[in-house]
Write a protein that holds these residues in place. Structure first.
Motif, mmCIF file in Angstrom:
data_model
loop_
_atom_site.group_PDB
_atom_site.id
_atom_site.type_symbol
_atom_site.label_atom_id
_atom_site.label_comp_id
_atom_site.label_asym_id
_atom_site.label_seq_id
_atom_site.Cartn_x
_atom_site.Cartn_y
_atom_site.Cartn_z
ATOM 1 N N GLY A 61 0.812 -1.210 0.000
ATOM 2 C CA GLY A 61 0.000 0.000 0.000
ATOM 3 C C GLY A 61 0.844 1.258 0.000
ATOM 4 O O GLY A 61 0.514 2.246 -0.663
ATOM 5 N N LEU A 62 1.960 1.231 0.747
ATOM 6 C CA LEU A 62 2.840 2.403 0.786
ATOM 7 C C LEU A 62 3.510 2.633 -0.562
ATOM 8 O O LEU A 62 3.640 3.774 -1.013
ATOM 9 N N LYS A 63 3.930 1.548 -1.201
ATOM 10 C CA LYS A 63 4.552 1.679 -2.533
ATOM 11 C C LYS A 63 3.541 2.230 -3.531
ATOM 12 O O LYS A 63 3.867 3.075 -4.373
ATOM 13 N N LEU A 64 2.314 1.737 -3.449
ATOM 14 C CA LEU A 64 1.265 2.233 -4.349
ATOM 15 C C LEU A 64 1.015 3.710 -4.096
ATOM 16 O O LEU A 64 0.908 4.508 -5.039
ATOM 17 N N GLN A 65 0.936 4.094 -2.839
ATOM 18 C CA GLN A 65 0.724 5.496 -2.485
ATOM 19 C C GLN A 65 1.836 6.374 -3.054
ATOM 20 O O GLN A 65 1.579 7.430 -3.646
ATOM 21 N N GLU A 66 3.079 5.947 -2.898
ATOM 22 C CA GLU A 66 4.218 6.718 -3.395
ATOM 23 C C GLU A 66 4.234 6.762 -4.916
ATOM 24 O O GLU A 66 4.561 7.789 -5.524
ATOM 25 N N GLN A 71 3.084 10.122 -9.860
ATOM 26 C CA GLN A 71 2.348 10.331 -11.114
ATOM 27 C C GLN A 71 1.443 11.558 -11.040
ATOM 28 O O GLN A 71 0.730 11.857 -11.990
ATOM 29 N N GLY A 72 1.462 12.249 -9.907
ATOM 30 C CA GLY A 72 0.611 13.428 -9.758
ATOM 31 C C GLY A 72 -0.799 13.126 -9.311
ATOM 32 O O GLY A 72 -1.673 13.998 -9.363
ATOM 33 N N VAL A 73 -1.052 11.888 -8.877
ATOM 34 C CA VAL A 73 -2.375 11.512 -8.375
ATOM 35 C C VAL A 73 -2.352 11.702 -6.858
ATOM 36 O O VAL A 73 -1.878 10.836 -6.114
ATOM 37 N N ASN A 74 -2.841 12.837 -6.397
ATOM 38 C CA ASN A 74 -2.768 13.187 -4.979
ATOM 39 C C ASN A 74 -4.138 13.103 -4.306
ATOM 40 O O ASN A 74 -4.555 14.022 -3.601
ATOM 41 N N TRP A 75 -4.831 12.002 -4.540
ATOM 42 C CA TRP A 75 -6.156 11.831 -3.947
ATOM 43 C C TRP A 75 -6.025 11.558 -2.447
ATOM 44 O O TRP A 75 -5.051 10.915 -2.007
ATOM 45 N N PRO A 76 -6.988 12.033 -1.653
ATOM 46 C CA PRO A 76 -6.947 11.765 -0.215
ATOM 47 C C PRO A 76 -6.866 10.263 0.052
ATOM 48 O O PRO A 76 -7.621 9.479 -0.536
ATOM 49 N N THR A 77 -5.948 9.875 0.918
ATOM 50 C CA THR A 77 -5.672 8.453 1.135
ATOM 51 C C THR A 77 -5.719 8.093 2.609
ATOM 52 O O THR A 77 -5.106 8.762 3.444
ATOM 53 N N VAL A 78 -6.442 7.008 2.899
ATOM 54 C CA VAL A 78 -6.465 6.424 4.235
ATOM 55 C C VAL A 78 -5.709 5.100 4.161
ATOM 56 O O VAL A 78 -6.041 4.245 3.336
ATOM 57 N N VAL A 79 -4.686 4.959 4.974
ATOM 58 C CA VAL A 79 -3.899 3.729 5.003
ATOM 59 C C VAL A 79 -4.377 2.885 6.177
ATOM 60 O O VAL A 79 -4.541 3.393 7.287
ATOM 61 N N ARG A 90 4.721 7.111 9.639
ATOM 62 C CA ARG A 90 5.403 8.319 9.185
ATOM 63 C C ARG A 90 5.517 8.345 7.671
ATOM 64 O O ARG A 90 5.307 9.378 7.031
ATOM 65 N N ARG A 91 5.865 7.208 7.086
ATOM 66 C CA ARG A 91 6.030 7.134 5.634
ATOM 67 C C ARG A 91 4.712 7.430 4.920
ATOM 68 O O ARG A 91 4.686 8.126 3.909
ATOM 69 N N ALA A 92 3.621 6.904 5.468
ATOM 70 C CA ALA A 92 2.304 7.144 4.870
ATOM 71 C C ALA A 92 1.955 8.621 4.907
ATOM 72 O O ALA A 92 1.489 9.197 3.916
ATOM 73 N N PHE A 93 2.195 9.262 6.047
ATOM 74 C CA PHE A 93 1.866 10.684 6.162
ATOM 75 C C PHE A 93 2.781 11.551 5.294
ATOM 76 O O PHE A 93 2.347 12.564 4.742
ATOM 77 N N ARG A 94 4.047 11.144 5.150
ATOM 78 C CA ARG A 94 4.951 11.890 4.267
ATOM 79 C C ARG A 94 4.471 11.850 2.824
ATOM 80 O O ARG A 94 4.721 12.778 2.054
ATOM 81 N N SER A 95 3.791 10.775 2.462
ATOM 82 C CA SER A 95 3.272 10.646 1.103
ATOM 83 C C SER A 95 1.859 11.194 0.964
ATOM 84 O O SER A 95 1.205 10.984 -0.056
ATOM 85 N N GLY A 96 1.375 11.881 2.005
ATOM 86 C CA GLY A 96 0.108 12.591 1.883
ATOM 87 C C GLY A 96 -1.110 11.911 2.455
ATOM 88 O O GLY A 96 -2.238 12.353 2.210
ATOM 89 N N ALA A 97 -0.941 10.831 3.223
ATOM 90 C CA ALA A 97 -2.110 10.162 3.821
ATOM 91 C C ALA A 97 -2.833 11.120 4.762
ATOM 92 O O ALA A 97 -2.209 11.931 5.439
ATOM 93 N N ILE A 98 -4.151 11.011 4.796
ATOM 94 C CA ILE A 98 -4.924 11.847 5.720
ATOM 95 C C ILE A 98 -5.200 11.117 7.023
ATOM 96 O O ILE A 98 -5.569 11.740 8.013
ATOM 97 N N ASP A 99 -5.018 9.770 7.029
ATOM 98 C CA ASP A 99 -5.178 9.018 8.267
ATOM 99 C C ASP A 99 -4.515 7.657 8.130
ATOM 100 O O ASP A 99 -4.288 7.157 7.016
ATOM 101 N N PHE A 100 -4.174 7.076 9.268
ATOM 102 C CA PHE A 100 -3.535 5.762 9.342
ATOM 103 C C PHE A 100 -4.301 4.989 10.404
ATOM 104 O O PHE A 100 -4.246 5.342 11.586
ATOM 105 N N LEU A 101 -5.043 3.954 9.972
ATOM 106 C CA LEU A 101 -5.927 3.231 10.882
ATOM 107 C C LEU A 101 -5.497 1.782 11.028
ATOM 108 O O LEU A 101 -5.085 1.141 10.055
#
Length: 202
Positions: A61-66, A71-79, A90-101
């Motif tokens: 999931g983190l690799k997909l997010q990155e 690619q410029g796809v910055n859609w809101p992401t929940v990991v 931390r890695r998820a939030f650095r890549s723009g995640a809005i939450d980590f559950l």
């Protein structure tokens, strides 16, 4: 709520449970068993919120997010994760995640995160509309009017603009009037906002 949610998780039971939960509260959801199938469909998908499982074979999931971010796809992401750790968070939030559950996912936390994500999407849509309208207005200006507007946006007065462009103040005022007619406002603040939006400046 409006706007789709894309759920990417290789666990069939999790996909079914979360999809049922989201549909129960009126959220459109499309699920994918693997990041590869999501990436194959991506070009045809409208913007939406993402729910990504952190641990999946081949592409995590983190690799997909990155990869999406690159690619410029910055859609809101929940990991989501059953094995989350501080570094993954931390890695998820650095890549723009809005939450980590953590799994099992609390339904209220998930819905709250999606609501925040959809609000963010709506703000992005509005900004895109405003930028498009500003660019259409700027395209209607002559070259000289564009120069004058840029200087207005920099805070220059009519007399200062006249000095820079080697024009009379009366001529600058004429250009300002023409800009105001096309833009629908003569307010320096509104003209500055128009210039910044049209140039894509935050």
């Amino acid at each position: 709520m409006s706007g789709p949610v894309y759920l990417v998780d290789d666990d069939d039971a999790v996909r079914e449970a979360l999809s049922l939960l989201l549909r129960t509260v009126g959220i459109e959801v499309r699920s994918f068993a693997a990041p590869e199938s999501f990436l194959s469909a991506l070009a045809a998908l409208p913007p939406g919120c993402l729910i990504l499982d952190i641990r999946m074979p081949v592409i995590s999931g983190l690799k997909l997010q990155e990869q999406l971010r690159a690619q410029g796809v910055n859609w809101p992401t929940v990991v989501i994760s059953g094995h989350g750790d501080i570094e993954a968070c931390r890695r998820a939030f650095r890549s723009g995640a809005i939450d980590f559950l953590s799994k099992p996912v609390d339904e209220h936390d998930l819905i709250d995160a999606i609501q925040r994500g959809q609000a963010e999407l709506e703000r992005s849509r509005r900004r895109a509309c405003e930028t498009g309208e500003a660019r259409r207005l700027l395209a209607r200006l002559t070259g000289r009017e564009t120069e004058v507007l840029e200087m207005i946006a920099k805070g220059l007065t009519t007399r200062q603009i006249a000095g820079v462009l080697e024009l009379s103040p009366r001529t600058v005022d004429s250009h300002r009037a023409a800009i105001g007619t096309k833009a629908g406002t003569t307010s320096a603040a509104e003209l500055t906002r128009l210039w910044l939006e049209g140039r894509g400046t935050p």
